[in-house]
Design an enzyme around this catalytic site. Structure first.
Site, short mmCIF file in Angstrom:
data_model
loop_
_atom_site.label_atom_id
_atom_site.label_comp_id
_atom_site.label_asym_id
_atom_site.label_seq_id
_atom_site.Cartn_x
_atom_site.Cartn_y
_atom_site.Cartn_z
N LYS A 22 0.85 -1.21 0.00
CA LYS A 22 0.00 0.00 0.00
C LYS A 22 0.88 1.25 0.00
CE LYS A 22 -1.75 1.63 3.97
NZ LYS A 22 -1.43 3.05 4.18
N ASN A 23 1.95 1.22 0.83
CA ASN A 23 2.74 2.44 1.02
C ASN A 23 3.76 2.69 -0.08
OD1 ASN A 23 1.17 2.96 3.18
ND2 ASN A 23 2.62 2.18 4.70
N CYS A 116 -5.18 7.76 8.85
CA CYS A 116 -5.66 7.05 10.04
C CYS A 116 -5.77 8.03 11.21
CB CYS A 116 -4.65 5.98 10.43
SG CYS A 116 -4.62 4.64 9.28
N ARG A 121 -0.68 14.20 12.60
CA ARG A 121 -0.11 13.94 11.27
C ARG A 121 -0.06 15.19 10.39
NH1 ARG A 121 -2.13 8.37 8.95
NH2 ARG A 121 0.00 8.31 8.15
N PRO A 122 0.52 16.29 10.86
CA PRO A 122 0.67 17.48 10.03
C PRO A 122 1.67 17.24 8.90
CG PRO A 122 1.90 17.73 12.06
CD PRO A 122 1.12 16.45 12.18
N ASP A 124 4.04 19.75 8.12
CA ASP A 124 4.95 20.90 8.24
C ASP A 124 6.32 20.61 7.64
OD1 ASP A 124 4.61 19.21 10.68
OD2 ASP A 124 6.47 20.19 11.27
N ASP A 307 3.85 0.32 12.30
CA ASP A 307 2.69 -0.38 11.71
C ASP A 307 2.58 -1.81 12.21
OD1 ASP A 307 3.48 1.15 8.53
OD2 ASP A 307 2.40 1.91 10.26
N ARG A 421 -8.90 -0.68 3.79
CA ARG A 421 -8.02 0.38 3.28
C ARG A 421 -6.67 -0.19 2.89
NH1 ARG A 421 -7.74 5.75 6.73
NH2 ARG A 421 -6.24 6.07 5.09
#
Ligand code: EPZ
Length: 446
Positions: A22-23, A116, A121-122, A124, A307, A421
């Site tokens: 997926k990633n 998720c 989870r910004p 920046d 994960d 997902r």
């Protein structure tokens, strides 16, 4: 909306083929925006996040054709450079179109990315890097969009204060067509990034890992189409390996990524699990003796991946003794604990004493909410019983499913769109391994 009905306990044994990662898949889709040629991607997992990411590039004008696990994408660049809120806000990786859109069209408008519920989870770190390459990016809290512009992106030396997997990839995607050379320092080491590098280089990019945690990208004027098969998913493999051990079964994994899972395999053996290298891409995982407690501290690659800790937790509920999991990457990644407690697990939260938490933890310390925890202590073995549960995020979903498979009785699990997902046809594949799992409409009465 659907739910799973799972009867336990069952022992899992048999063969499973690991799906595409997926990633990698989500980022591979973004590369289609870097060229007018068609790209052909093989071994693409049939998972919800891939479809959501295809919606993102289609909203920007790309033409998509899906043929099983092969996806054909040709950027039409006919619909402008705005990712609609209702599409982009569902997926963390929607922000990764910033680089390609800025380098090819000079502007991009994207919503605050979702993903998720495991932390703020910004982005920046992504944005600071893009600004160093010549972009101006402003977040408008009134409309919830990032508005980005760049006359042209130029090479820069960018040093990440903290590890960022998709931040590293976002800047690679921005640098491949930029004027000049970009050097990323303290770049992430996840192997999925190397797969993306290989894909981009197959499209004519010039990217290499040039030193310890350093990536050098020499900008080129144009990229062309290619055909590429992405790697298989380490996170899936870890989940099936744990499923073999926690059910006292035996699962042979095909398309194995064993060679990129050293930290997991060490913990797996310490816990009493056995793995056999059948051949270079086939690994057999099986139960051999009582499960032993193993303490885990998560970290960026090559550490024990964040994960993996949720499925690991269910294994530790069956270990003879006390074990701990210390989560250092995200600030809210124990959402599955309440669900496991409902099924009889003995899990306590605690916050380990850390000298300098601001630099120790990978998340931005100011994002940490007081009520979240960074560690859990698991006491086992505890027999698990059935429950009515739900899944809050992708990896927590896998954990709750494994818990129901080893629990005594019939469990109902709601919110299975979360596990869809990232795990391809997970119910069918678990059924083929002997699980009693059925997918039905959420409001269906059995
Ligand atoms: C990627 O997330 C993966 N997702 C995650 O997998 C994985 O857990 C994570 O990397 C670590 O390997 C995808 O690749 C789509 P980070 P990412 O940027 O890129 C904070 C799964 O289950 N941070 O390395 O979002 C961030 O909030 C998913 O498949 C900032 O504060 O991870 C996190 O706490 C879950 N600002 C930490 O740093 C930034 O600009 C690490 O984030 C970027 C990140």
């Amino acid at each position: 909306m659907e739910k799973f009905i799972i009867n336990g306990p069952t022992v899992l044994h048999g063969n499973v083929t690991i799906a595409g990662a997926k990633n990698v898949a989500l980022k591979a889709i973004v590369t289609s925006l870097l060229t007018d040629d068609e790209i052909v991607l093989h071994n693409m997992p049939q998972i919800r996040d891939v479809h959501l990411m295809l919606d993102v590039v289609e909203s920007l004008g790309a033409h998509v054709r899906i043929d099983g696990n092969t996806i054909y994408i040709k950027d039409g660049n006919t619909k402008g450079t705005i990712v609609p809120l209702e599409i982009g806000a569902r997926l963390r990786t929607s922000s990764m179109v910033l680089g390609p859109m800025l380098s090819r069209y000079g502007n991009a408008t994207i919503p605050n990315p979702g993903g998720c519920r495991i932390g703020a989870r910004p982005i920046d770190r992504h944005i600071e890097g893009l600004k160093l390459m010549g972009a101006t990016i402003e977040y408008d809290s009134k409309d919830g969009y990032f508005h980005a512009h760049a006359q042209h992106l130029h090479g820069a030396q960018i040093s990440f204060l903290k590890n960022t997997h998709t931040g590293t990839e976002t800047l690679m995607l921005a640098a491949v067509l930029a004027d000049g050379t970009t050097i990323l320092k303290n770049a992430a080491e996840e192997v999925e990034i190397d797969d993306l590098i290989a894909l981009l280089n197959a499209m004519g990019a010039n990217i290499r890992r040039s030193g310890n945690r350093e990536i050098t990208i020499v900008g080129v004027p144009k990229l062309h189409g290619t055909e590429y098969a992405i790697m298989s998913d380490r996170n899936e493999e870890v989940t099936f390996a744990i499923a073999a051990l926690v059910t006292k079964g035996d699962i042979t994994v095909h398309h194995s990524q064993r060679r990129h899972m050293k930290s997991f395999l060490e913990a797996f053996e310490k816990a009493g699990g056995v793995y056999k290298m059948i051949d270079d891409t086939t690994t057999q995982y099986f139960y051999d003796k009582p499960i032993q407690p193993v303490d885990i501290v998560t970290g960026s690659h090559p550490g024990f991946m964040t994960d993996w800790q949720a499925p690991w937790a269910i294994l530790m509920t069956q270990a003879k003794g006390v074990s701990t999991i210390h989560e250092t990457v995200f600030e809210n990644r124990f959402t599955y604990v309440e669900e496991l407690r409902k099924m009889g697990a003995d899990i306590a939260y605690f916050n380990p004493v850390v000298n300098n938490p601001k630099s120790f933890y990978n998340f931005n310390w100011e994002d940490k909410a007081t009520e979240t925890h960074q560690a859990i202590r698991i006491t086992g073995p505890t027999p698990l019983h059935n429950a009515i549960t739900s899944m809050s995020d992708l990896r927590a979903g896998a954990t709750v499913v494994l818990a129901a498979i080893i629990a005594q009785g019939q469990s109902y699990i709601y919110g299975v769109e979360q596990i869809d997902r990232g795990y391809e046809h997970i119910d069918e594949r678990l059924q083929s391994l002997g699980a009693s799992i059925e997918r039905i409409e959420e409001d269906a009465v059995v």
